[in-house]
Design an enzyme around this catalytic site. Structure first.
Site, PDB file in Angstrom:
ATOM      1  CB  CYS A 184      30.255  35.676 -35.342  1.00  0.00           C
ATOM      2  SG  CYS A 184      32.025  35.386 -35.530  1.00  0.00           S
ATOM      3  N   GLY A 185      27.701  37.104 -35.926  1.00  0.00           N
ATOM      4  CA  GLY A 185      26.270  36.887 -35.910  1.00  0.00           C
ATOM      5  C   GLY A 185      26.032  35.468 -36.357  1.00  0.00           C
TER       6      GLY A 185
END
Length: 626
Positions: free
Chosen positions: A2-3
């Site tokens: 994820c970011g």
């Protein structure tokens, strides 16, 4: 993968030009890491720490998560928000330590685990429980967790720093921090003066941020520490998290423990693959254990990846130079993936003008010699059948391409039922130049010329756009859809694969070698893992490092040094000797004697131009003003 992006600011300053530009830029960059879903959650807090409406004198926290779907049966959006107001941003993978069913999302499982003790209002007690949970996780991660009851924010990276996390903090001295404060998976260059400065969060522990009145916040670090290295640190609390692995075994091997001496005239090289160092009983056990432990690490990293395409399409790719590390990973991955599923081998080569010019000059000289020889043969009337013939070499026929095809042949021999997609990622000089500024932004805050050379190879390889050969041997366009990329990073640091290990052994013997291996392990989180995560994830891909599974690190750290690396032997034999024996056990003969070659030289990204850091800085400034 994820970011994640977190920011806290005074409510009245959230719309300031500098902050809003910074946040907008970071949100856009983090979205590239998680193309499956993105979401935002904001919380406003007044000076008395009660969640409130729009109060200009209070603080506002914003949580943003971008998700790449790699765990569970469905896409799970984040941030994770509980009914009690706790919030989790999670960028990681739980492979062991906390049970996660293959139908579940590990971020949700972790949130449930944290919620189990969220009702306590004792700050230190709550922190201790968080430390216990995070220390139990086997896998890479970076996270941000807000606990509403104690008004604290915990964040950090795993002990090896396998996931990137950057921060912006106004005050770098002492424990008090001014607003605004930002945490992000990815940033931009320090040359960008129009945006807030970002630095890497050290992977040296878990941090706790306590919200206080006005614009101040107090920051406390809870460090990772092995049982043998715990020492008092000034102005630091006593709570610490134990490392999941110990120090490098410092036992100096005795004469009786070492393998038998070998004659000086024995030829250890690829021309004599049948000649190998003697395998002692200790080494035989180490080989068996290494295959089992590394194999389990690979299994956990390739199983249960959700399918997003056709049944036969590759879900797993390997950053494949043809070297020893990636070849062993390929053979082990073959054991744990369905036989009807392809595996992508991503092999990158660059058009390097300096190398191409040198190659052209060499070929011109060879042609001149051929013409001279032909004239001589013609004048004497001798047959021309034995005259040398010179073929122009491809500008992408870089060292890693040659090694890659050699290793592919061995791989197909030991795993003939697997469909191996050998992806030739060919990068023209003009294309490399066009993306240079973009890559420079992703490697920040590591901005040296060498960082750029390495990052360019990984950026284009992980993009996965290239060619594969059809059944007739003709190249056809191909784009890898694999979202998980295996990397051999960590093998050289732990198994003595670098030239500096040889130098230390020559100067200081076994003791110097052990010290160098310990130094490599101690600093692995600061050297390149964050940079590589930012580069590879820019394409919505996730890098996984089987050699850095903490179980593998624990095993290798506990091994006697000569069972890992024996530099009494020549190059191509003694360095990473354990892995060379493993490769032979897996069926590889020629590849077991491959030498270490740095990616920037194997792919020929080194010295593509004469530019240095000053020119790099100017390019970023120019890019930022576009």
């Amino acid at each position: 993968m994820c970011g994640i992006l977190f920011g806290i600011q005074r409510t009245k300053d959230v719309s300031s030009l500098e902050y809003s530009r910074t946040w907008s830029t970071l949100q856009e960059l983090n979205a590239r890491r998680g193309p499956s879903a993105q979401d935002t959650h904001s919380v406003k807090i007044d000076q008395d720490y009660t969640q409130c409406g729009d109060v200009g004198s209070g603080k506002e926290m914003t949580f943003y998560g971008a998700v790449l779907h790699l765990r569970g049966d469905r896409v799970t959006r984040q941030p994770h928000v509980s009914k009690t107001g706790n919030i989790l941003l999670w960028n990681g993978e739980i492979f062991d330590g906390i049970f996660v069913d293959h139908h579940e999302n590990d971020g949700e499982v972790l949130m449930t685990k944290l919620e189990a003790f969220s009702q306590t209002d004792n700050v230190q007690s709550h922190t201790n429980r968080i430390l216990q949970v995070m220390a139990s996780i086997e896998g890479p991660y970076a996270f941000v967790y807000f606990h509403a009851l104690t008004r604290t924010i915990h964040f950090g990276r795993d002990c090896l720093g396998r996931r990137s996390l950057l921060w912006h903090k106004r005050n770098n001295e002492g424990s008090n921090i001014d607003l605004p404060f930002i945490l992000t998976s990815v940033g931009y260059s320090s040359f960008r003066k129009d945006l807030m400065l970002m630095e890497e969060v050290p992977a040296d522990g878990i941090y706790r941020l306590a919200l206080e009145a006005q614009s101040k916040m107090s920051l406390t670090r809870y460090p990772w520490a092995s049982a043998t290295s715990i020492q008092p640190i000034p102005n630091e609390v006593c709570s610490r998290m134990p490392l999941p692995f110990g120090k490098v075994n410092d036992h100096i091997p005795t004469v009786n423990e070492l393998a038998e001496p070998f004659p000086k005239d024995i030829k250890f090289d690829q021309a004599h693959p049948e000649v190998v160092p003697f395998v002692t009983e200790d080494m035989r056990r180490a080989i068996s254990d290494m295959i089992e432990i590394l194999g389990d690490s690979v299994r956990r990293r390739v199983q249960d990846i959700p399918r997003t395409g056709q049944l036969h399409e590759a879900r797993v790719g390997i950053l494949f130079s043809g070297g020893l590390d990636c070849l062993c990973l390929a053979a082990l991955a073959d054991r744990f993936l369905p036989q009807d599923e392809a595996i992508d081998l991503l092999n990158v080569g660059f058009e390097n003008p300096r190398t191409v010019r040198a190659q052209a000059a060499e070929e011109a000289l060879a042609l001149k010699r051929l013409k001279k020889l032909s004239t001589s043969v013609s004048n004497t009337g001798e047959s021309k059948t034995n005259s040398p013939i010179t073929q122009p070499r491809s500008k992408y026929n870089v060292p890693d391409r040659v090694t890659g095809y050699e290793s592919l042949a061995e791989l197909r021999r030991i795993a003939p039922n697997r469909h191996w997609n050998f992806v030739e990622v060919n990068v023209p000089f003009d294309e490399a130049t066009a993306h240079r500024g973009e890559i420079l932004e992703r490697i920040a805050p590591l901005e040296t010329v060498m960082d750029l050379s390495i990052a360019m190879a990984f950026w284009f390889a992980s993009r996965g756009i290239g060619f594969i050969k059809d059944e007739e041997g003709e190249l056809m366009s191909y784009t890898s859809q694999a979202k998980v990329l295996l990397s051999g990073l960590g093998a050289d640091e732990q198994l003595g694969g670098y030239s500096r290990h040889k130098e230390q052994f020559s100067q200081s013997g076994w003791e110097g070698l052990i010290q160098e291996l310990q130094l490599d392990l101690d600093r692995i989180s600061t050297r390149n893992l964050g940079r590589d995560d930012r580069i590879i994830s820019d394409h919505g891909k996730e890098a996984r490092y089987p050699f850095l599974c903490t179980n593998v690190v624990q095993f290798l750290s506990s091994l006697r040094v000569d069972l890992k690396v024996d530099l009494r032997y020549p190059r191509g034999v003694g360095e990473k000797i354990l892995l060379r024996h493993v490769a032979r056990e897996l069926g590889f003969k020629r590849a077991s004697s491959h030498w270490k070659r740095a990616v920037q030289f194997g792919a020929r990204t080194a010295k593509m131009t004469e530019s240095g850091r000053a020119e790099i800085g100017q390019q970023i400034v120019d890019r930022g003003s576009e």
